[in-house]
Write an enzyme that holds these catalytic residues in place. Structure first.
Site, mmCIF file in Angstrom:
data_model
loop_
_atom_site.group_PDB
_atom_site.id
_atom_site.type_symbol
_atom_site.label_atom_id
_atom_site.label_comp_id
_atom_site.label_asym_id
_atom_site.label_seq_id
_atom_site.Cartn_x
_atom_site.Cartn_y
_atom_site.Cartn_z
ATOM 1 N N ASP A 134 -20.978 -36.624 36.082
ATOM 2 C CA ASP A 134 -20.990 -37.884 35.323
ATOM 3 C C ASP A 134 -21.958 -38.900 35.941
ATOM 4 O OD1 ASP A 134 -19.528 -37.845 33.007
ATOM 5 O OD2 ASP A 134 -17.614 -38.324 33.967
ATOM 6 N N LYS A 162 -15.480 -30.623 25.171
ATOM 7 C CA LYS A 162 -16.288 -30.286 26.348
ATOM 8 C C LYS A 162 -16.064 -28.835 26.753
ATOM 9 C CE LYS A 162 -16.462 -35.035 27.928
ATOM 10 N NZ LYS A 162 -15.828 -36.103 28.706
ATOM 11 N N GLN A 221 -11.795 -37.018 33.588
ATOM 12 C CA GLN A 221 -11.787 -37.648 32.266
ATOM 13 C C GLN A 221 -11.170 -39.042 32.349
ATOM 14 O OE1 GLN A 221 -13.117 -36.336 29.332
ATOM 15 N NE2 GLN A 221 -12.659 -38.345 28.469
#
Ligand code: NAP
Length: 277
Positions: free
Chosen positions: A117, A50, A94
């Site tokens: 997200d 990422k 994460q």
């Protein structure tokens, strides 16, 4: 019929290129912060990927690493700092977090306008209400892959196998918004094979290698395989029996190289959107 292969790498690369062009024209650099807690090796690989992709499109990447022993309060403090930091537009926690931490309150602590997200209740609510918000990356990417094959999905029968908050539920909402007739299947669903046989669009997100058989596929269907299953020999397999399904489907995603590359590309798209660009 032999299905055409939906090349996720190529679609993702085109999307990343267009994001990079937009970022170059901004004059400011959108910032994406990733919070990584603990030593999970897979999470470290995902975060490194990422970070690399973020820098490649010209955005700023900020990593906040905390030890495995970090407390909920310590993680919450980092989230609060990033929420208040005007140079940060996207915050990604994460997952999974270490076992002693309840992840949900921490996810919900992320400012909804920085929730790249798409997992906070306000963003989930917006998706269900048909309002503009931040949409979870993997379903968003899966829809782009479907639309790379067929633009107008109106009236098509779509079957989504899996009902997680991360994937199955938002995927079903996105297909509903495209005017599909959507069925969501799960572990308690009866006659799954028969339901799948009616699907013009079949999306499998279960986590069981090759569970969806070639005989379950409607001829000409678009098949999106979200599953990632690591086999004993180290190879990755999807939830769909690719060899069987690709003889029947109209178009199908491979694993790897299908949905996977779209997730990071859509994370970057969400960060750009969160920056207000
Ligand atoms: P999850 O939270 O474990 O959800 C799995 C879903 O599958 C559940 O809704 C479950 O039903 C359903 N299910 C389990 N057994 C079933 C069966 N025999 N028949 C029908 N449905 C069944 O997993 P997830 O987070 O949604 O992820 C699903 C898969 O996608 C995993 O392999 C994951 O690695 C992969 N994934 C890939 C990406 C990517 O970037 N490519 C991103 C996210 C996820 P119940 O609700 O009834 O338990």
């Amino acid at each position: 019929m032999v299905a055409s292969i939906i090349d996720g790498k190529a679609v993702a690369s085109t999307l990343r290129k267009s994001i990079a062009e937009k970022v170059a024209g901004l004059g400011t650099k959108p910032g994406l912060a990733v919070i990584l807690v603990g030593d999970d090796p897979a999470s470290h690989v995902y975060v490194n990927n990422k970070v690399k992709a973020t820098l490649e499109v010209g955005m700023r990447s900020i990593e906040r690493r905390l030890p495995e022993t970090a407390s909920t309060e310590e993680i919450a403090k980092v989230i609060d700092e990033l929420n208040a930091d005007k140079s940060i537009h996207g915050i990604l926690l994460q997952l999974p977090l270490p076992k002693h931490i309840d992840s949900d309150p921490l996810i919900q602590r992320i400012a909804p306008n920085k929730d790249v997200d798409g997992l906070t209740i306000p963003n989930i609510g917006k998706l269900v209400a048909g309002l503009d918000g931040l949409v979870p990356c993997t379903p968003q990417g899966s829809l782009l892959l479907i639309k790379s094959v067929k633009q107008d999905l109106t009236g098509l029968n779509a079957v989504v196998i899996g009902r997680s908050l991360l994937f199955g539920k938002p995927m079903a909402q996105l297909l509903l918004a495209e005017n599909c007739t959507v069925t969501t299947a799960h572990s308690k669903t009866k006659n799954l094979a028969d339901i799948c046989k009616e699907a013009d669009i079949l999306v499998a997100a279960v986590g069981r290698a090759e569970m969806v058989k070639g005989e379950w596929i409607k001829p000409g269907a678009i098949v999106i395989d979200v599953g990632i299953n690591r086999m004993e020999n180290g190879k990755l397999k999807g939830d769909v029996d690719y060899a069987g399904a690709s003889q029947v489907a109209g178009a199908i995603t491979p694993v790897p190289g299908g949905v996977g590359p779209m997730t990071i590309a859509c994370l970057l798209a969400n960060t750009l959107k969160a920056s207000g660009a």
